[in-house]
Design a protein around this motif. Sequence first.
Motif, mmCIF file in Angstrom:
data_model
loop_
_atom_site.group_PDB
_atom_site.id
_atom_site.type_symbol
_atom_site.label_atom_id
_atom_site.label_comp_id
_atom_site.label_asym_id
_atom_site.label_seq_id
_atom_site.Cartn_x
_atom_site.Cartn_y
_atom_site.Cartn_z
ATOM 1 N N TRP A 40 0.817 -1.209 0.000
ATOM 2 C CA TRP A 40 0.000 0.000 0.000
ATOM 3 C C TRP A 40 0.852 1.259 0.000
ATOM 4 O O TRP A 40 0.566 2.220 -0.722
ATOM 5 C CB TRP A 40 -0.940 -0.009 1.202
ATOM 6 C CG TRP A 40 -2.367 -0.182 0.778
ATOM 7 C CD1 TRP A 40 -3.098 -1.339 0.771
ATOM 8 C CD2 TRP A 40 -3.226 0.832 0.279
ATOM 9 N NE1 TRP A 40 -4.357 -1.100 0.291
ATOM 10 C CE2 TRP A 40 -4.471 0.231 -0.009
ATOM 11 C CE3 TRP A 40 -3.074 2.186 0.045
ATOM 12 C CZ2 TRP A 40 -5.551 0.942 -0.529
ATOM 13 C CZ3 TRP A 40 -4.145 2.905 -0.463
ATOM 14 C CH2 TRP A 40 -5.363 2.279 -0.747
ATOM 15 N N ALA B 220 2.398 1.634 -3.481
ATOM 16 C CA ALA B 220 1.369 2.021 -4.445
ATOM 17 C C ALA B 220 1.014 3.501 -4.283
ATOM 18 O O ALA B 220 0.809 4.222 -5.272
ATOM 19 C CB ALA B 220 0.127 1.151 -4.266
ATOM 20 N N TRP C 278 -6.419 7.691 -13.213
ATOM 21 C CA TRP C 278 -6.666 6.446 -12.483
ATOM 22 C C TRP C 278 -6.591 5.240 -13.415
ATOM 23 O O TRP C 278 -6.043 4.204 -13.048
ATOM 24 C CB TRP C 278 -8.037 6.521 -11.812
ATOM 25 C CG TRP C 278 -8.427 5.246 -11.121
ATOM 26 C CD1 TRP C 278 -7.861 4.713 -9.989
ATOM 27 C CD2 TRP C 278 -9.454 4.343 -11.509
ATOM 28 N NE1 TRP C 278 -8.479 3.531 -9.658
ATOM 29 C CE2 TRP C 278 -9.466 3.278 -10.574
ATOM 30 C CE3 TRP C 278 -10.376 4.325 -12.557
ATOM 31 C CZ2 TRP C 278 -10.367 2.217 -10.663
ATOM 32 C CZ3 TRP C 278 -11.268 3.272 -12.645
ATOM 33 C CH2 TRP C 278 -11.249 2.238 -11.706
ATOM 34 N N GLY D 36 -3.724 3.890 -11.494
ATOM 35 C CA GLY D 36 -4.310 3.104 -10.412
ATOM 36 C C GLY D 36 -4.701 1.695 -10.807
ATOM 37 O O GLY D 36 -4.425 0.726 -10.086
ATOM 38 N N THR E 124 -3.120 -1.813 -9.406
ATOM 39 C CA THR E 124 -3.987 -2.798 -8.762
ATOM 40 C C THR E 124 -3.810 -4.178 -9.369
ATOM 41 O O THR E 124 -3.773 -5.191 -8.655
ATOM 42 C CB THR E 124 -5.460 -2.353 -8.895
ATOM 43 O OG1 THR E 124 -5.622 -1.066 -8.284
ATOM 44 C CG2 THR E 124 -6.391 -3.343 -8.225
ATOM 45 N N ALA F 298 -0.450 -5.693 -8.250
ATOM 46 C CA ALA F 298 -0.285 -5.944 -6.812
ATOM 47 C C ALA F 298 -0.330 -7.421 -6.426
ATOM 48 O O ALA F 298 0.483 -7.864 -5.606
ATOM 49 C CB ALA F 298 -1.339 -5.158 -6.031
ATOM 50 N N ILE G 10 -6.825 -6.395 -3.775
ATOM 51 C CA ILE G 10 -7.285 -5.880 -5.067
ATOM 52 C C ILE G 10 -8.422 -4.880 -4.871
ATOM 53 O O ILE G 10 -8.431 -3.792 -5.460
ATOM 54 C CB ILE G 10 -7.729 -7.045 -5.979
ATOM 55 C CG1 ILE G 10 -6.528 -7.920 -6.349
ATOM 56 C CG2 ILE G 10 -8.403 -6.520 -7.245
ATOM 57 C CD1 ILE G 10 -6.905 -9.200 -7.063
ATOM 58 N N SER H 42 -9.273 -3.131 -2.154
ATOM 59 C CA SER H 42 -8.863 -1.906 -1.458
ATOM 60 C C SER H 42 -8.053 -0.995 -2.369
ATOM 61 O O SER H 42 -8.226 0.231 -2.341
ATOM 62 C CB SER H 42 -8.064 -2.260 -0.198
ATOM 63 O OG SER H 42 -6.838 -2.882 -0.524
ATOM 64 N N LEU H 43 -7.186 -1.570 -3.182
ATOM 65 C CA LEU H 43 -6.389 -0.744 -4.106
ATOM 66 C C LEU H 43 -7.255 -0.156 -5.210
ATOM 67 O O LEU H 43 -7.029 0.981 -5.642
ATOM 68 C CB LEU H 43 -5.255 -1.572 -4.712
ATOM 69 C CG LEU H 43 -4.041 -1.809 -3.822
ATOM 70 C CD1 LEU H 43 -3.045 -2.735 -4.504
ATOM 71 C CD2 LEU H 43 -3.357 -0.493 -3.463
ATOM 72 N N LEU H 44 -8.232 -0.919 -5.681
ATOM 73 C CA LEU H 44 -9.102 -0.413 -6.740
ATOM 74 C C LEU H 44 -9.867 0.821 -6.267
ATOM 75 O O LEU H 44 -9.971 1.822 -6.980
ATOM 76 C CB LEU H 44 -10.078 -1.511 -7.168
ATOM 77 C CG LEU H 44 -10.744 -1.356 -8.533
ATOM 78 C CD1 LEU H 44 -9.706 -1.371 -9.650
ATOM 79 C CD2 LEU H 44 -11.760 -2.463 -8.754
ATOM 80 N N THR I 60 -6.903 3.701 -4.899
ATOM 81 C CA THR I 60 -6.145 4.460 -5.886
ATOM 82 C C THR I 60 -7.009 5.507 -6.576
ATOM 83 O O THR I 60 -6.518 6.578 -6.947
ATOM 84 C CB THR I 60 -5.512 3.526 -6.937
ATOM 85 O OG1 THR I 60 -6.524 2.647 -7.474
ATOM 86 C CG2 THR I 60 -4.397 2.698 -6.325
#
Length: 218
Positions: A52, A55, A98, A102, A106, A109, A127, A129-131, A134
């Motif tokens: 995280w 990223a 994004w 982003g 994702t 990751a 996946i 949380s990053l989607l 970001t």
Amino acid sequence: MATLRRDLLIAVRHRGELANPLMFFLMVITMVPLGISPEAAVLSALAPGMIWVVALLATLLSLDSLFRSDFEDGALEQLLMSPQPLYFQVLAKVFVHWLITGVPLTLMAPVLGVMLSLPSAGYWPLILSLLIGTATLSLIGAIGAALTVALRKGGLLLSLIIMPLYVPVLIFGASGVRSAIEGFPYLGTMAVLGAFLALAIVLAPLAAAGALRISING
């Protein structure tokens, strides 16, 4: 839609710039086992927070160029004079950022999670949380990019402005993955991230539009 198509076309024509955040993400995560410990138990404990943090920094790396090229060629002034609402112009540019930053981060990751011995229970939360996260980072970062667009070397100032606003997203994003790994419910944390995203969609383009007018018109 015209702004969206234009920015996507520019991004496709400058593929080298698209690779910079991904290469940074890959190189830093690759060096973690070399600099800390190759033991799986140590890496699995560090994996959610480390992925995280990197990223977040990779997203920050590409933010300075969000409005920079439009400012340098005069297109930004035309956007400000356009009869179209600046809110939607900014939202389109953030959406493109994004999509090209982003979303690839994702998708990469989980592969890097394997390198850091991330437990299997953490992949889908990572996946998800990053989607969501970001997208929030891109929206918040647009405010700092708009405030510093007229500065010749505004990268450091951009980081100082935006980094404190990134902290809540980082905390909830990493803790959601960690909760899933430890067997606790994580959907509540994802809901908080979704609330951050909804709030950012409403407020961040408005703030960025105002910051652009201040930066351009002085």
